[in-house]
Motif scaffolding. Structure first.
Motif, PDB file in Angstrom:
ATOM      1  N   PHE A  12       0.852  -1.183   0.000  1.00  0.00           N
ATOM      2  CA  PHE A  12       0.000   0.000   0.000  1.00  0.00           C
ATOM      3  C   PHE A  12       0.890   1.235   0.000  1.00  0.00           C
ATOM      4  N   TYR A  13       0.562   2.216  -0.849  1.00  0.00           N
ATOM      5  CA  TYR A  13       1.324   3.457  -0.973  1.00  0.00           C
ATOM      6  C   TYR A  13       0.426   4.618  -0.585  1.00  0.00           C
ATOM      7  N   ALA A  14       0.961   5.528   0.222  1.00  0.00           N
ATOM      8  CA  ALA A  14       0.223   6.711   0.672  1.00  0.00           C
ATOM      9  C   ALA A  14       0.926   7.959   0.152  1.00  0.00           C
ATOM     10  N   PRO A  15       0.195   9.070   0.056  1.00  0.00           N
ATOM     11  CA  PRO A  15       0.840  10.325  -0.343  1.00  0.00           C
ATOM     12  C   PRO A  15       1.986  10.653   0.612  1.00  0.00           C
ATOM     13  N   GLY A  16       2.993  11.303   0.091  1.00  0.00           N
ATOM     14  CA  GLY A  16       4.139  11.681   0.912  1.00  0.00           C
ATOM     15  C   GLY A  16       5.268  10.679   0.860  1.00  0.00           C
ATOM     16  N   GLY A  17       5.076   9.587   0.138  1.00  0.00           N
ATOM     17  CA  GLY A  17       6.170   8.634  -0.068  1.00  0.00           C
ATOM     18  C   GLY A  17       6.173   7.411   0.812  1.00  0.00           C
ATOM     19  N   SER A  18       5.239   7.290   1.750  1.00  0.00           N
ATOM     20  CA  SER A  18       5.271   6.114   2.616  1.00  0.00           C
ATOM     21  C   SER A  18       4.615   4.916   1.935  1.00  0.00           C
ATOM     22  N   CYS A  19       5.101   3.746   2.275  1.00  0.00           N
ATOM     23  CA  CYS A  19       4.477   2.515   1.791  1.00  0.00           C
ATOM     24  C   CYS A  19       4.585   1.461   2.884  1.00  0.00           C
ATOM     25  N   SER A  20       3.675   0.503   2.837  1.00  0.00           N
ATOM     26  CA  SER A  20       3.698  -0.567   3.828  1.00  0.00           C
ATOM     27  C   SER A  20       3.180  -1.849   3.192  1.00  0.00           C
ATOM     28  N   ARG A  21       3.709  -2.942   3.674  1.00  0.00           N
ATOM     29  CA  ARG A  21       3.278  -4.249   3.189  1.00  0.00           C
ATOM     30  C   ARG A  21       1.927  -4.566   3.781  1.00  0.00           C
ATOM     31  N   GLY A  22       1.033  -5.027   2.943  1.00  0.00           N
ATOM     32  CA  GLY A  22      -0.276  -5.467   3.386  1.00  0.00           C
ATOM     33  C   GLY A  22      -0.333  -6.984   3.360  1.00  0.00           C
ATOM     34  N   GLU A  23      -1.526  -7.492   3.507  1.00  0.00           N
ATOM     35  CA  GLU A  23      -1.728  -8.931   3.497  1.00  0.00           C
ATOM     36  C   GLU A  23      -2.608  -9.278   2.298  1.00  0.00           C
ATOM     37  N   LEU A  24      -2.133 -10.209   1.473  1.00  0.00           N
ATOM     38  CA  LEU A  24      -2.907 -10.696   0.333  1.00  0.00           C
ATOM     39  C   LEU A  24      -3.585 -11.991   0.748  1.00  0.00           C
ATOM     40  N   LEU A  25      -4.912 -11.982   0.729  1.00  0.00           N
ATOM     41  CA  LEU A  25      -5.692 -13.155   1.101  1.00  0.00           C
ATOM     42  C   LEU A  25      -6.286 -13.765  -0.149  1.00  0.00           C
ATOM     43  N   LEU A  26      -5.980 -15.029  -0.388  1.00  0.00           N
ATOM     44  CA  LEU A  26      -6.513 -15.754  -1.519  1.00  0.00           C
ATOM     45  C   LEU A  26      -7.772 -16.463  -1.038  1.00  0.00           C
ATOM     46  N   ASP A  27      -8.908 -15.842  -1.284  1.00  0.00           N
ATOM     47  CA  ASP A  27     -10.194 -16.275  -0.773  1.00  0.00           C
ATOM     48  C   ASP A  27     -10.632 -17.575  -1.439  1.00  0.00           C
ATOM     49  N   ASN A  28     -11.109 -18.503  -0.645  1.00  0.00           N
ATOM     50  CA  ASN A  28     -11.623 -19.770  -1.165  1.00  0.00           C
ATOM     51  C   ASN A  28     -13.136 -19.792  -1.205  1.00  0.00           C
ATOM     52  N   GLU A  29     -13.771 -18.770  -0.682  1.00  0.00           N
ATOM     53  CA  GLU A  29     -15.230 -18.634  -0.564  1.00  0.00           C
ATOM     54  C   GLU A  29     -15.818 -20.002  -0.383  1.00  0.00           C
TER      55      GLU A  29
END
Length: 155
Positions: free
Chosen positions: A138-155
């Motif tokens: 995820f990238y935010a204004p001002g140059g910051s970024c952070s790792r998120g979580e990718l969930l592979l949904d099986n519904e």
């Protein structure tokens, strides 16, 4: 933040990644805001041209119609449904953003015409079992970024 990829879209990505082989492919992500920090991908584009072994160049014109169609289908409810970012593959490398990827995403988030509070980059590839694996940043204004979580949904 978490990004959920439903099974039907995961299957579409897996098929496109298999077909592309060692060439990078990509597109845009359109998602639904389903919780405070949770987003579910509801649509994505798959651009198969413009990629090579170690690069992908997105074609902005290629995603304008799918984006407009998505907004129409979701009754222009931009708070709940919106463009959330980009995705591309790293078939021959780790599925993490490169320096070029970081620069591109920072350009997008700082572009006043985009008008986003944040953008996402999902980088994927096929794992050893031929299923999608990847990361989301995820990238935010001002140059910051952070790792998120990718969930592979099986519904």
């Amino acid at each position: 933040m978490r990004l959920v990829l439903p099974p039907d879209l995961r299957a579409d990505l897996e098929a496109a990644l298999r077909k592309a082989g060692s060439n990078e492919i990509g597109g845009i992500l359109m998602a639904e805001h389903v919780g405070e920090n949770d987003f579910k991908v509801r649509s994505l584009t798959i651009q198969t041209h413009g990629g090579s072994f170690a690069a992908f160049i997105r074609n902005v014109e290629a995603f304008l119609k799918p984006l407009k169609d998505f907004f129409r289908r979701t009754n222009h409810d931009y708070v709940r449904f919106n463009y959330i970012g980009e995705w591309h593959s790293h078939p021959s490398f780790a599925p993490v953003p490169s320096g070029t990827d970081h620069r591109t995403m920072r350009e997008i988030i700082e572009d006043p015409e985009v008008g986003a509070n944040f953008v996402v980059l999902m980088v994927v590839k096929l794992g050893e079992d031929a299923s999608v694996i990847g990361t989301v940043t995820f990238y935010a204004p001002g140059g910051s970024c952070s790792r998120g979580e990718l969930l592979l949904d099986n519904e």
